[in-house]
Each structure stands twice: as structure tokens, then as C-alpha cells.
Scaffold this motif. Structure first.
Motif, short mmCIF file in Angstrom:
data_model
loop_
_atom_site.label_atom_id
_atom_site.label_comp_id
_atom_site.label_asym_id
_atom_site.label_seq_id
_atom_site.Cartn_x
_atom_site.Cartn_y
_atom_site.Cartn_z
N THR A 50 16.95 24.83 -1.21
CA THR A 50 18.08 24.49 -2.07
C THR A 50 18.88 25.75 -2.38
O THR A 50 20.11 25.74 -2.37
N GLY A 51 18.18 26.84 -2.66
CA GLY A 51 18.86 28.10 -2.92
C GLY A 51 19.66 28.57 -1.71
O GLY A 51 20.79 29.06 -1.85
N LEU A 54 22.86 26.74 -1.39
CA LEU A 54 23.87 27.22 -2.34
C LEU A 54 24.62 28.41 -1.79
O LEU A 54 25.82 28.58 -2.04
N ASP A 55 23.92 29.27 -1.07
CA ASP A 55 24.53 30.49 -0.53
C ASP A 55 25.27 30.26 0.77
O ASP A 55 26.06 31.11 1.19
N GLU A 58 30.16 25.73 2.80
CA GLU A 58 30.16 24.28 2.69
C GLU A 58 30.08 23.66 4.08
O GLU A 58 30.70 24.16 5.03
N VAL A 116 16.81 28.91 -9.00
CA VAL A 116 17.64 27.97 -8.26
C VAL A 116 18.29 26.96 -9.21
O VAL A 116 19.49 26.66 -9.10
N ALA A 119 21.12 28.53 -11.04
CA ALA A 119 22.30 28.68 -10.19
C ALA A 119 22.99 27.34 -9.98
O ALA A 119 24.23 27.26 -9.95
N LEU A 120 22.21 26.28 -9.86
CA LEU A 120 22.78 24.95 -9.66
C LEU A 120 23.63 24.51 -10.85
O LEU A 120 24.61 23.78 -10.68
N ALA A 123 27.06 25.36 -10.18
CA ALA A 123 27.54 25.03 -8.84
C ALA A 123 28.33 23.72 -8.82
O ALA A 123 28.21 22.89 -9.72
N ALA A 139 26.17 17.55 -2.56
CA ALA A 139 24.99 18.30 -3.01
C ALA A 139 24.21 17.54 -4.07
O ALA A 139 22.97 17.49 -4.04
#
Length: 207
Positions: A50-51, A54-55, A58, A116, A119-120, A123, A139
Motif C-alpha cells: 500500500t505504501g 502511494l509513492d 497514478e 502507511v 500517509a493515507l 492522500a 485507491a
């Protein structure tokens, strides 16, 4: 909120993993051929993956599935992705469990998962992500599946360990899982089965 459900679910995995001794890690589960450690290893890759998503940029192209239930229904159809990859997933889990220490597995939920989730929270959960090379989905919808996976496999371990269920999954994680599974089922067949007006073969909704 899906992030609260995910945070709660992964915290439960952290607590469970931190409480196990070597004997309990090796206990068989209700999944044929899977030990507790195998099940734990299978789900342990979700936080880091998942992390990484994110990085990553898209995902390109149009979304192939707009919601988690639609994607699950596609994957669970007879002869579909879930059926085709079942043996592969089991083999990967047992290989990872054999090659990884319990400390490393638990660290995915005690160390990686909290970062994570944090960070989400900042996001865009509507951004397109690649779901395992199978589909492009929002996502947030991928996270709904992650929560369901966390709940279902936690139950696999809890039942093998004689722990109460739903236990720490009560509340948002369990609600999200029930909603996703009911959304995935054929709605007419589900209503008929749930109200005793028929016995359509709608179960299992997923395998």
C-alpha cells in the motif's frame, strides 16, 4: 471511514502477532495446509504494498472497475482470477513464512502499517491504482478489499487459536467487511436467501 477501519484492523494484527509464541505460530488453521504463520505471512505484504502504491505514479488508463464489490465479483466468478491463483497464493504464503522471521512479519504491522495509514490520511483516495495487475480501481476501493482480507484472515487465525471473534475487529472493520460482501452478492438472490423466500446458491460469495 475506511481508513479508521484499516487502522483498527492492522492494529489488531500487530497485537496478535506480538502475542504469539513459536508453538502457536505453527498451529494449523481451518485453511487446509495453512498454519498461523502462513496466514500471517500472506497478509503481511499489504502495508508495504500500500505504501509503494502511494509513492507510485497514478495508474494509467480508465478504471476497469469502479468499486470493490464489482472487482470482487469479477475475480470470484467461476474459473476466474481467484480460482486460478488459489494454489499460487498458498505456495507463496508458505514460502514467505518459511523464509521470514516472525519478528519481521510482525514489524509490518507494528512499524510499517502505522506510517502507511498516516500517509493515507493525506492522500487522494480517488486516484487510480493498479490492483495486482488485475484491474485499475480507485485507491479507496482497493482499501475496502484490504480491510475485508484483514478481517477474514484474522478470523482464520483467531478460530485456530481459540480466541473470540470478532474480537478486535468489532465495529468499523467488521461493518466494512459485511457491507462489501453483501454488495458483492447477487442482490435479488441475497434478499431471497436472507428472508427465507428461496435457497439460491449464493454462498460462498468469495473463496
Amino acid at each position: 471511514m475506511i481508513l479508521d477501519a484499516l487502522d483498527q484492523a492492522w492494529r489488531a494484527w500487530a497485537e496478535l502477532g506480538s502475542s504469539l509464541d513459536e508453538t502457536r505460530w505453527q498451529r494449523p488453521t481451518r485453511l487446509p495446509g495453512w498454519t498461523i504463520k502462513d496466514v500471517y505471512a500472506h497478509h503481511s505484504g499489504f502495508p508495504a504494498a500500500t505504501g509503494a502504491a502511494l509513492d507510485a505514479p497514478e495508474a494509467e488508463g480508465q478504471m476497469t472497475h469502479n468499486d470493490a464489490a464489482e472487482l470482487l465479483a469479477f475475480m470470484q466468478q467461476s474459473g476466474g482470477v481467484a480460482e486460478q491463483t488459489a494454489d499460487l497464493l498458498r505456495d507463496q504464503a508458505t514460502e514467505q513464512a518459511a523464509a521470514t522471521s516472525t519478528g519481521e512479519l510482525v514489524a509490518q504491522f507494528t512499524e510499517v502499517a502505522p506510517k502507511v495509514v498516516a500517509a493515507l490520511r493525506g492522500a487522494d483516495l480517488n486516484r487510480r491504482v493498479d490492483y495486482g495487475g488485475v484491474a485499475v480501481v480507485p485507491a479507496g476501493e482497493a482499501l475496502r478489499i484490504f480491510v475485508m482480507e484483514a478481517v477474514v484472515h484474522y478470523f482464520d487465525m483467531a478460530t485456530a487459536l481459540d480466541l473470540p471473534v470478532p474480537g478486535p475487529m468489532v465495529g468499523e472493520p467488521l461493518r466494512e467487511t459485511v457491507h462489501l460482501l453483501t454488495d458483492t452478492a447477487n442482490p435479488v438472490a441475497f434478499v431471497d436467501a436472507a428472508t427465507g423466500r428461496g435457497a439460491p446458491g449464493i454462498f460462498p460469495i468469495m473463496r
